[in-house]
Design a protein around this motif. Structure first.
Motif, mmCIF file in Angstrom:
data_model
loop_
_atom_site.group_PDB
_atom_site.id
_atom_site.type_symbol
_atom_site.label_atom_id
_atom_site.label_comp_id
_atom_site.label_asym_id
_atom_site.label_seq_id
_atom_site.Cartn_x
_atom_site.Cartn_y
_atom_site.Cartn_z
ATOM 1 N N ARG A 1 -9.884 7.685 2.117
ATOM 2 C CA ARG A 1 -10.510 7.756 3.447
ATOM 3 C C ARG A 1 -10.430 6.420 4.186
ATOM 4 O O ARG A 1 -10.549 6.375 5.412
ATOM 5 N N ASP A 2 -10.240 5.333 3.450
ATOM 6 C CA ASP A 2 -10.174 4.008 4.063
ATOM 7 C C ASP A 2 -8.743 3.571 4.387
ATOM 8 O O ASP A 2 -8.542 2.485 4.935
ATOM 9 N N ALA B 1 0.832 -1.202 0.000
ATOM 10 C CA ALA B 1 0.000 0.000 0.000
ATOM 11 C C ALA B 1 0.867 1.253 0.000
ATOM 12 O O ALA B 1 0.585 2.218 -0.725
ATOM 13 N N ARG B 2 1.942 1.250 0.799
ATOM 14 C CA ARG B 2 2.834 2.419 0.833
ATOM 15 C C ARG B 2 3.470 2.672 -0.525
ATOM 16 O O ARG B 2 3.645 3.831 -0.928
ATOM 17 N N ASP B 3 3.816 1.626 -1.217
ATOM 18 C CA ASP B 3 4.409 1.783 -2.542
ATOM 19 C C ASP B 3 3.451 2.524 -3.463
ATOM 20 O O ASP B 3 3.855 3.438 -4.205
ATOM 21 N N ASP C 1 -2.302 4.782 10.508
ATOM 22 C CA ASP C 1 -0.854 4.622 10.631
ATOM 23 C C ASP C 1 -0.144 4.751 9.289
ATOM 24 O O ASP C 1 1.055 5.038 9.248
ATOM 25 N N LEU C 2 -0.869 4.583 8.191
ATOM 26 C CA LEU C 2 -0.271 4.763 6.869
ATOM 27 C C LEU C 2 -0.459 6.180 6.353
ATOM 28 O O LEU C 2 0.496 6.821 5.907
ATOM 29 N N ILE C 3 -1.680 6.674 6.386
ATOM 30 C CA ILE C 3 -1.959 7.974 5.771
ATOM 31 C C ILE C 3 -1.243 9.097 6.513
ATOM 32 O O ILE C 3 -0.957 10.158 5.927
ATOM 33 N N ALA C 4 -0.887 8.866 7.781
ATOM 34 C CA ALA C 4 -0.180 9.905 8.545
ATOM 35 C C ALA C 4 1.140 10.292 7.894
ATOM 36 O O ALA C 4 1.636 11.409 8.081
ATOM 37 N N GLY C 5 1.718 9.390 7.117
ATOM 38 C CA GLY C 5 2.988 9.670 6.468
ATOM 39 C C GLY C 5 2.864 10.455 5.176
ATOM 40 O O GLY C 5 3.883 10.705 4.516
#
Length: 223
Positions: free
Chosen positions: A175-176, A142-144, A180-184
């Motif tokens: 929005r989903d 997901a981060r990629d 902990d991911l979107i904070a970056g």
């Protein structure tokens, strides 16, 4: 479509973690942006499995959109049909329209699958130890995708020129993304905040939440 009779199907209640995230929100938002009047058929939990609903949505999912008696399913298909007939959700230039179409599919086919897998691991998998082992690998995937999206978006307010149906789809996907991911990704968070502040989104969200609030006591008592 503006002069058609439009009916969206939606649930009368869902658990708290899903409230504000059921995909009829996308359809309501697009209809609000387009200025198309619509009705909502509110369905009780379990009604999605009935033959009458399976005839219009073979997988027993929400939403569907009835247009003058004919039914369309899959939120991406519904949104594109709304956009095609609106004056606000697609650009007139063919090349710009193609870019919007590409980003609609990118949001649904490239970004949403790993985001959905994280939701499955976090919310639905009962074997929490197994979920914890798998999650870092899915989060990395997901981060990629989020890295690449953030690089393309940069400081732009919208993903494909002016506001379009692509922004509706992409915002609902983002929005989903777990906190902990979107904070970056501050630019992606700003992108979501910008679009969820739109009056049409607020109206769509209020419409989805209203029956949840009205029916919460009944479902919670039954549970």
């Amino acid at each position: 479509m503006k002069d058609s009779k439009l009916t969206v199907t939606a649930f009368d209640w869902v658990p708290a973690f899903a409230q504000g995230h059921v995909r009829d929100l996308r359809v309501r938002w697009a209809l609000e942006e387009a200025g198309f009047p619509y009705q909502v058929e509110v369905m009780t939990q379990g009604a999605q499995k009935h033959p009458s609903h399976l005839r219009r949505q073979p997988f027993g999912q929400i939403p569907t959109l009835e247009i003058d008696g004919r039914t369309l399913f899959e939120s991406g298909a519904i949104l594109w049909r709304i956009a095609e007939t609106s004056d606000t959700l697609l650009p007139q230039d063919p090349a710009a329209c193609d870019r919007v179409l590409a980003w609609v599919f990118a949001a649904l086919n490239t970004l949403e699958p790993p985001v959905g897998m994280l939701a499955m691991l976090d919310l639905f998998i009962k074997d929490k130890e197994a979920a914890a082992r798998i999650r870092p690998e899915i989060a990395s995937a997901a981060r990629d995708m989020l890295d690449k999206l953030a690089a393309v978006l940069g400081p732009e307010p919208h993903i494909a020129g002016g506001f379009s149906v692509a922004d509706i789809v992409l915002t609902t996907v983002l929005r989903d993304v777990p906190d902990d991911l979107i904070a970056g990704y501050p630019t992606l968070r700003a992108y979501v905040d910008r679009h969820t502040a739109r009056p049409a989104f607020r109206a769509a969200l209020e419409g989805q939440m209203k029956p949840f609030l009205e029916n919460a006591a009944r479902y919670e008592a039954a549970g």
